[in-house]
Motif scaffolding. Structure first.
Motif, PDB file in Angstrom:
ATOM      1  N   THR B 184       6.745  -6.156  -5.418  1.00  0.00           N
ATOM      2  CA  THR B 184       5.454  -5.837  -4.802  1.00  0.00           C
ATOM      3  C   THR B 184       5.439  -6.417  -3.389  1.00  0.00           C
ATOM      4  O   THR B 184       6.296  -7.215  -3.016  1.00  0.00           O
ATOM      5  CB  THR B 184       4.311  -6.458  -5.601  1.00  0.00           C
ATOM      6  N   ARG B 186       2.574  -7.977  -0.277  1.00  0.00           N
ATOM      7  CA  ARG B 186       1.217  -8.453  -0.075  1.00  0.00           C
ATOM      8  C   ARG B 186       0.518  -7.523   0.890  1.00  0.00           C
ATOM      9  O   ARG B 186       1.084  -7.137   1.907  1.00  0.00           O
ATOM     10  CB  ARG B 186       1.268  -9.867   0.510  1.00  0.00           C
ATOM     11  N   THR B 187      -0.696  -7.123   0.567  1.00  0.00           N
ATOM     12  CA  THR B 187      -1.426  -6.274   1.509  1.00  0.00           C
ATOM     13  C   THR B 187      -2.414  -7.129   2.286  1.00  0.00           C
ATOM     14  O   THR B 187      -2.613  -8.307   2.004  1.00  0.00           O
ATOM     15  CB  THR B 187      -2.196  -5.169   0.774  1.00  0.00           C
ATOM     16  N   VAL B 224      -4.352  -8.687  -2.180  1.00  0.00           N
ATOM     17  CA  VAL B 224      -3.933  -7.749  -3.219  1.00  0.00           C
ATOM     18  C   VAL B 224      -2.443  -7.469  -3.052  1.00  0.00           C
ATOM     19  O   VAL B 224      -1.948  -7.403  -1.923  1.00  0.00           O
ATOM     20  CB  VAL B 224      -4.727  -6.434  -3.071  1.00  0.00           C
ATOM     21  N   ARG B 225      -1.739  -7.338  -4.157  1.00  0.00           N
ATOM     22  CA  ARG B 225      -0.321  -6.976  -4.080  1.00  0.00           C
ATOM     23  C   ARG B 225      -0.155  -5.527  -4.509  1.00  0.00           C
ATOM     24  O   ARG B 225      -0.771  -5.065  -5.461  1.00  0.00           O
ATOM     25  CB  ARG B 225       0.517  -7.885  -4.965  1.00  0.00           C
ATOM     26  N   ARG B 226       0.627  -4.828  -3.762  1.00  0.00           N
ATOM     27  CA  ARG B 226       0.897  -3.424  -4.091  1.00  0.00           C
ATOM     28  C   ARG B 226       2.393  -3.237  -4.304  1.00  0.00           C
ATOM     29  O   ARG B 226       3.179  -4.030  -3.787  1.00  0.00           O
ATOM     30  CB  ARG B 226       0.479  -2.518  -2.918  1.00  0.00           C
ATOM     31  N   PRO B 227       2.766  -2.224  -5.026  1.00  0.00           N
ATOM     32  CA  PRO B 227       4.208  -1.983  -5.189  1.00  0.00           C
ATOM     33  C   PRO B 227       4.859  -1.770  -3.826  1.00  0.00           C
ATOM     34  O   PRO B 227       4.292  -1.099  -2.959  1.00  0.00           O
ATOM     35  CB  PRO B 227       4.279  -0.701  -6.020  1.00  0.00           C
ATOM     36  N   ARG B 228       5.995  -2.372  -3.661  1.00  0.00           N
ATOM     37  CA  ARG B 228       6.700  -2.222  -2.398  1.00  0.00           C
ATOM     38  C   ARG B 228       7.404  -0.880  -2.378  1.00  0.00           C
ATOM     39  O   ARG B 228       7.880  -0.406  -3.412  1.00  0.00           O
ATOM     40  CB  ARG B 228       7.730  -3.346  -2.254  1.00  0.00           C
ATOM     41  N   ARG B 229       7.435  -0.263  -1.226  1.00  0.00           N
ATOM     42  CA  ARG B 229       8.074   1.049  -1.157  1.00  0.00           C
ATOM     43  C   ARG B 229       9.583   0.915  -1.334  1.00  0.00           C
ATOM     44  O   ARG B 229      10.197  -0.033  -0.852  1.00  0.00           O
ATOM     45  CB  ARG B 229       7.785   1.724   0.184  1.00  0.00           C
TER      46      ARG B 229
END
Lengths: 296, 411
Positions: B184, B186-187, B224-229
């Motif tokens: 993930t 960090r956004t 918020v953590r998002r999946p890393r591309r």
């Protein structure tokens, strides 16, 4: 006799005495079939001696061989048992003439039963358990396999009118298959399994020496060697041991002592069984003269 | 196989027959041979009927009672050779620890000469087989043992060249199951979390309305953590013919699970992401094959990287984990590749290079392009078998962890 059988080597020795050479694998498989009372399924290419192995086993154990040849459409009435209608009718007539009354239970008893191979093996009364050979099981229909399960698993046959016959001593069951179709897993599960490889040239020579006693030593050696080479070729039907034995018998009948091209061509019919194979094997005869010169 | 009745002591002195049968059966199943319980029982009875005194006898006893079809014989022979012919008695099985009557033969027990075979241990030690790399595991850190269905486990070390269609379908299902843990990022967005590091004044005030404006409950926030591309660049040139399909399957699994981007390249660059998103694996692969015009042609890695960086998809690389699946054979000059990779390096979060040749023992990146690419890659991973792909997935997941070891230098 069976009790004396302590290990596979003894069995191999005894089978050799009745004229059948076994390798360690086959001897072990047959030994376990005898000792554990479990059916053994022999597979291998046609003509590697599956059926002969069962015959030799019966010979080695000095017992009866009961053979069931499978074919498409084989049913319970040919494999297990059948009611003897004529005798039943006769019994009815006799009873009428005597003025007796017959019940169903009187007509469906063991005396009106005609044994077919499997029931025969179960009710066998000889001193030693018989060898039952179920030959080429792959030729029978799938449904027939299911019919065998009870017999293979429990050595028993259930007859609705009478009850279940269970063998006093489990018969030794040998099944063979040419793999013309895949057998059901349930059948395989009930059997020991042995795959018979085509033997190496040295062993083929050994077998030939035993099977064709009149043949010349060098002829046998070169024939065994040649067959090893032919079997690698793309053939419709690679020659099995049976064909090789026929071929060498034919050669020795002609009085041949050295495998040469003309002699080989005259006996081609014993070795190649289709038109395409005739050509391929005939081509292989060309090489027959060359290696001899290179080897010399 | 049938030789080898040399001066070996009785192979199974004092060994628990049931444990031996269970262990051997287990191992056969792991190799894709179906062995049922009645066969194992038959094996035990056979061992009791005639205790094998040589290895050959043990071989025949096991083969006749356990193997049920000719197609399984090869697997059985391989296993038997690995267990009894090549391996010495390297361990001290429990069943042998009891003191045995002193006999001269026991002194002849061969020393452990062969290296510990895959799966380790002896057949009567009935440990569950673990997959997840005992052979190359040194680089992947502590791998979590992963139990797999027998059929897939049997394929773990099959090279991709040897896979057929059915096995590829299995690969697809298996890859899909391997992907729950993905890296993930960090956004910039913040959200209330109990474990947040900062106090959120605004939310705390709002919450205090319920308690007469007395701020009793402290609301914390964290990013918020998002999946890393993930971006997969897959080499589909001729030299990668065998592996390309498997890598595209990996790409498909990544696309479906993590919105990854997949590009195929040989002489030109093709974006395959929309095609691979199809539900049916077969349809996706068929369309991908159709979409890539230059399949199995030559390779121009540098030119294709340049094209990617010049295209409108260039921004996809920003902060992404870039996977390059290629053997490094490039017809462009090595210096060009270094330049382009340096550009990718500056945009991407990590660059992982999957090289099918890297699985071979004694692999050195001797190809000029591969040597030039090496300084820009965070990891070079072997990618020749299922087990290797599994380690690739582990490596992707590990991208979340801080970089260990010496800090990499960038151009």
């Amino acid at each position: 006799m069976t009790n004396e059988l302590t290990d596979a080597a003894t069995l191999a020795d005894r089978m050799q005495r009745v004229g059948y050479l076994v390798d360690e694998g086959l001897a072990t498989a047959l030994f376990f079939a005898v000792r554990l009372g479990q059916p053994v399924l022999l597979e291998g290419e046609p003509g590697v001696g599956k059926t002969t192995a069962a015959k030799a086993l019966a010979g080695a154990l000095d017992t009866t061989l009961i053979r069931l040849q499978c074919y498409e459409g084989l049913t319970a009435s040919e494999a297990l048992y059948e009611w003897n209608y004529q005798r039943q009718l006769l019994a009815i007539r006799l009873a009428e003439s005597r003025g007796d009354r017959l019940r169903d239970a009187d007509l469906f008893t063991a005396e009106f039963l005609s044994d077919r191979p499997i029931l025969q093996a179960i009710r066998f009364a000889g001193p030693r358990p018989p060898v039952l050979l179920i030959d080429e099981i792959d030729r029978a229909d799938d449904e027939f396999e299911a019919l065998l399960f009870e017999f293979l698993g429990e050595a028993a046959v259930s007859i609705p009118e009478i009850g279940t016959f269970t063998a006093r001593r489990r018969p030794i069951v040998v099944l063979t298959s040419n793999r013309s179709r895949e057998l059901h897993d349930a059948l395989r599960r009930r059997c020991l399994y042995h795959w018979i490889e085509f033997p190496a040239a040295a062993r083929v020579a050994q077998i030939l020496r035993r099977a064709v006693p009149g043949a010349d030593g060098s002829l046998i050696a070169s024939a065994a060697d040649f067959v090893g080479r032919v079997r690698i070729l793309e053939l419709d039907k690679p020659p099995g041991l049976a064909e090789v034995i026929d071929w060498v018998s034919a050669l020795s009948l002609l009085g041949v002592t050295e495998l040469t091209r003309p002699a080989a061509e005259r006996t081609l019919a014993a070795l190649a069984k289709t038109a395409d194979d005739r050509d391929t094997v005939a081509d292989a005869f060309d090489a027959l003269d060359e290696p001899d010169t290179t080897r010399a | 196989m049938t030789n080898g009745s040399g001066p070996v002591p009785p192979p199974l002195r004092g060994v628990d027959r049931a444990a031996l049968a269970a262990g051997l059966t287990r191992r056969l199943r792991d190799r894709g041979v179906s062995v049922d319980l009645s066969a194992a029982e038959g094996f035990v009875r056979a061992l009791a009927a005639q205790p094998p005194s040589t290895r050959t006898e043990l071989y025949w006893t096991a083969r006749i009672s356990l193997v049920r079809r000719q197609s399984d014989l090869a697997a059985f022979d391989a296993l038997f050779a690995a267990l009894f012919t090549e391996a010495g008695l390297g361990a001290d099985p429990h069943a042998r620890r009891r003191p045995l009557p002193p006999t001269g033969t026991l002194t002849a027990v061969p020393a452990p000469t062969a290296p510990a075979q895959h799966g380790s241990g002896l057949p009567w030690a009935t440990l569950p087989a673990v997959v997840g790399g005992s052979d190359h595991a040194a680089d992947a850190g502590p791998a979590v043992p992963q139990r797999m269905p027998t059929a897939a486990a049997g394929l773990t070390d099959v090279p991709f060249e040897a896979l057929d269609d059915e096995q590829l379908a299995l690969l697809d299902a298996w890859l899909g199951a391997q992907l729950p843990r993905l890296p993930t990022r960090r956004t910039r967005r913040l959200a209330a979390r109990r474990s947040g590091s900062r106090a959120a004044l605004r939310e705390t005030m709002a919450r205090s309305r319920r308690t007469s404006w007395e701020p009793i409950e402290l609301v914390r926030i964290r990013p918020v953590r998002r999946p890393r591309r993930l971006v997969l660049l897959c080499d589909v040139s001729r030299s990668m013919q065998a592996e390309a399909t498997a890598y595209l399957q990996l790409g498909r699994a990544l696309v479906r699970a993590a919105d990854a981007e997949v590009f195929a390249f040989a002489t030109g660059l093709t974006r395959l992401t929309p095609v691979l998103r199809r539900r049916s694996a077969a349809a996706a692969m068929a369309q991908a094959t159709e979409a890539v015009g230059d399949r199995f042609g030559g390779t121009r890695i540098a030119a294709n990287l340049h094209a990617l960086l010049a295209s409108r998809h260039a921004n996809l690389l920003r902060g992404a984990i870039v996977l390059i699946g290629s053997d490094g054979w490039d017809s462009c000059p090595a210096a060009e590749l270094a330049t382009e990779l340096a550009r990718v390096r500056r945009r991407a979060h990590r660059i992982l290079w999957i090289n099918p040749r890297a699985g071979a023992p004694g692999f050195r990146p001797r190809v000029a392009s591969m040597a030039a690419a090496l300084p820009y890659c965070d990891r070079v991973l072997p990618g020749d078998t299922f087990a290797a792909l599994r380690r690739v997935i582990d490596a992707i997941a590990d991208c979340d962890l801080p970089v260990r070891g010496p800090v990499r230098t960038t151009a």
